[in-house]
Structure formats: structure tokens, C-alpha cells
Design an enzyme around this catalytic site. Structure first.
Site, PDB file in Angstrom:
ATOM      1  N   LYS A 148    -107.858  73.737  83.201  1.00  0.00           N
ATOM      2  CA  LYS A 148    -107.765  72.857  82.046  1.00  0.00           C
ATOM      3  C   LYS A 148    -107.918  71.407  82.467  1.00  0.00           C
ATOM      4  CE  LYS A 148    -104.317  71.078  78.861  1.00  0.00           C
ATOM      5  NZ  LYS A 148    -102.953  71.213  78.331  1.00  0.00           N
ATOM      6  N   ASP A 165    -105.751  73.984  75.809  1.00  0.00           N
ATOM      7  CA  ASP A 165    -104.381  73.483  75.794  1.00  0.00           C
ATOM      8  C   ASP A 165    -103.582  74.325  74.808  1.00  0.00           C
ATOM      9  OD1 ASP A 165    -105.102  72.562  73.246  1.00  0.00           O
ATOM     10  OD2 ASP A 165    -103.870  70.762  73.466  1.00  0.00           O
TER      11      ASP A 165
END
Length: 291
Positions: A148, A165
Site C-alpha cells: 500500500k 486502504d
């Protein structure tokens, strides 16, 4: 049949299962629906921007790590002074730990984050001459950096990537774009469903949409602009496939609410963001939520 609009034809409910799965849908139908959702979100957010303030890839890397389990607004309060005092990876690597902890204290998990940003900065100095690498494979080798965070940083270099997320994870499951809960697997499913050129913007739009409309506890399904494309709308945002997963994880049914146990630990591991699964982007693009 579950009606989800023209782009969602092919969805049917699976009956007679104790643990409900996603509505049955062909890969082609899911791809059409994902692209239709992407177009709707593009109309709502035509020019999404990373909410974390930064001037360089290194600053974005640090800000993204700090945003884990924090808000972009809080990180943006901290980073101007932080970046003024510590301008380079060498500055961060050589900083006194206590001073760095104090500087980032308000972002939470400050000890774990200090270790992560100092160790990552040392590796940048020792292995990359103080420059932020431009490949995902190299970025995830940095302490405190997972896929991420890496994808957020790569966006600075114009490299497309899906950032998963908290919001993207929740929305992609609610919208039945993935059957998975693991961020890496969700990333792969979204990459297959959304055109590559739109990956970065799609992630940001999902994040903003998750904050404004598809809230974790109070999704606005009746007025949602993609309700005809979302199988969860008929369930008020809490579909059986998400309830079943929650029950399997906790022993009771209820809306998915995140990795509570991991949030309580403070572990930082190689290939993972600074704190329990803070895979680095935002709150919007870097953390859990925006302030």
C-alpha cells in the site's frame, strides 16, 4: 435475481448456504460493473489528489508511513516542521530517536513509526544513495513499507497502482468487486477489474467516496450515486457476505470493523507499514481516515 442495473447483469443470489458468499457473477460482468462504478466516481471526483502534503518522494514516503492509524489532517500538521528540520534521508537516519519521537508523537504509534522511518532512511542512504527507489519490489524491502505504502509512493513517479486502504477494502467488498479480505488479494482483484491507467485515480476516488458516502457504520445507500451498481444497496450496506465473514472472525455477526487486535499491537515488520497493517496511504490516500 438481484437487480444492479445494466452493468451488473449476471448477479444472482446464492440460496441455501449457511455462510453466504458473494452474488454469483461472471468475471466479464464484474469487470463491466467495476468500470461503470469507476466512471460514476470519476464524475464525482474528476481530479482527485493525494491529501498528504509533500514536495518530494522521500517526504511522501515518510508522510505515508506516519498516516498509518492516523488522519491525513494530523499528519499534515506534523510534517511541515518535521521536513523543515529533517530534509534528507541522512537527516532522519542520524536524528536522535527521542527528538524524532517527540516530533511525530501526535500521529500515534510514535515509537514504532520512529523505528520504521529511521530504518527506512538508513537503507535509502546505504543502498540507494539517499534516493527513493522507483519499483515496488525495491520499495517493499524498506522497513515499515508494504504494498500500500509502496503504491502511494510510486504514484509520485507516475507508476499506476491500486492502493488498498481501509476505505478501498470496505468498498470493494461491499460492492462485491472481491470476495477477499486480505489487502494484497483485493489489490489483485481490482487490478483485474479496473483499467490500468485508472488504478491510482480509482483508489483515491474510492477513498474519498468511502469517507463521504459509503461510511463504515452509516452508509448512505438510499442516496448513493452507485446504488444501482452495488449489490449491497438492497441490504443497506451490510450484505450477508460481509456479515458472514465478520461472524467467522469474531464468533458473532456484525459489520466488518477492521483489524482490532492488530491495531492494539505496535509491531512493525519488514514489508509491512509502520503499525499493524497500516499499509501506508491514506487515510484517503494514506491512512485510515481524513480529519
Amino acid at each position: 435475481m438481484v437487480h444492479v442495473g445494466a452493468a451488473g447483469r449476471g448477479l444472482v443470489r446464492r440460496a441455501g448456504r449457511k455462510t453466504p458468499g458473494l452474488p454469483s457473477e461472471t468475471e466479464a460482468a464484474r469487470g463491466r460493473r467495476a468500470r461503470a462504478i469507476a466512471r460514476r466516481l470519476a464524475q464525482r471526483y474528476p481530479h482527485p489528489e493525494l491529501p498528504l502534503r509533500h514536495s518530494t518522494p522521500f517526504q511522501l514516503l515518510i508522510a505515508t508511513i506516519l498516516s498509518a492509524q492516523s488522519t491525513d489532517a494530523q499528519v499534515n500538521l506534523v510534517t511541515p516542521g518535521l521536513f523543515q528540520r529533517y530534509r534528507t534521508p541522512a537527516d532522519v537516519a542520524n536524528a536522535r530517536r527521542e527528538e524524532l519521537e517527540q516530533a511525530i508523537h501526535s500521529t500515534g504509534f510514535f515509537r514504532a513509526k520512529t523505528r520504521a522511518i529511521q530504518n527506512a532512511s538508513r537503507m535509502l542512504v546505504e543502498r540507494y544513495g539517499g534516493e527513493v527507489p522507483r519499483t515496488l519490489e525495491e520499495l517493499v524491502q524498506l522497513p515499515g513499507v508494504g504494498r500500500k505504502t509502496a503504491n502511494v509512493v510510486l504514484s509520485k513517479f507516475g507508476v499506476p497502482g491500486i492502493v488498498v486502504d481501509t476505505h478501498v477494502r470496505r468498498l470493494s467488498r461491499r460492492m462485491a468487486l472481491t470476495a477477499h479480505d486480505d489487502p494484497d488479494k483485493i489489490e489483485q482483484d481490482l487490478m483485474a477489474a479496473v483499467p490500468r491507467a485508472e488504478w491510482g485515480a480509482f483508489s483515491l476516488r474510492m477513498i474519498y467516496f468511502g469517507r463521504e458516502v459509503c461510511d463504515a457504520k452509516r452508509p448512505q445507500c438510499p442516496s448513493c450515486p452507485v446504488r444501482d451498481l452495488c449489490p449491497s444497496a438492497r441490504y443497506g450496506g451490510f450484505p450477508p457476505w460481509m456479515m458472514a465473514h465478520r461472524a467467522g472472525r469474531t464468533g458473532r455477526a456484525g459489520p466488518a470493523s477492521g483489524r482490532i487486535a492488530r491495531r492494539r499491537s505496535g509491531a512493525v515488520g519488514r514489508g509491512r507499514p509502520a503499525v499493524p497493517r497500516p499499509r501506508g496511504l491514506a487515510s484517503g490516500a494514506s491512512g485510515r481516515r481524513a480529519g
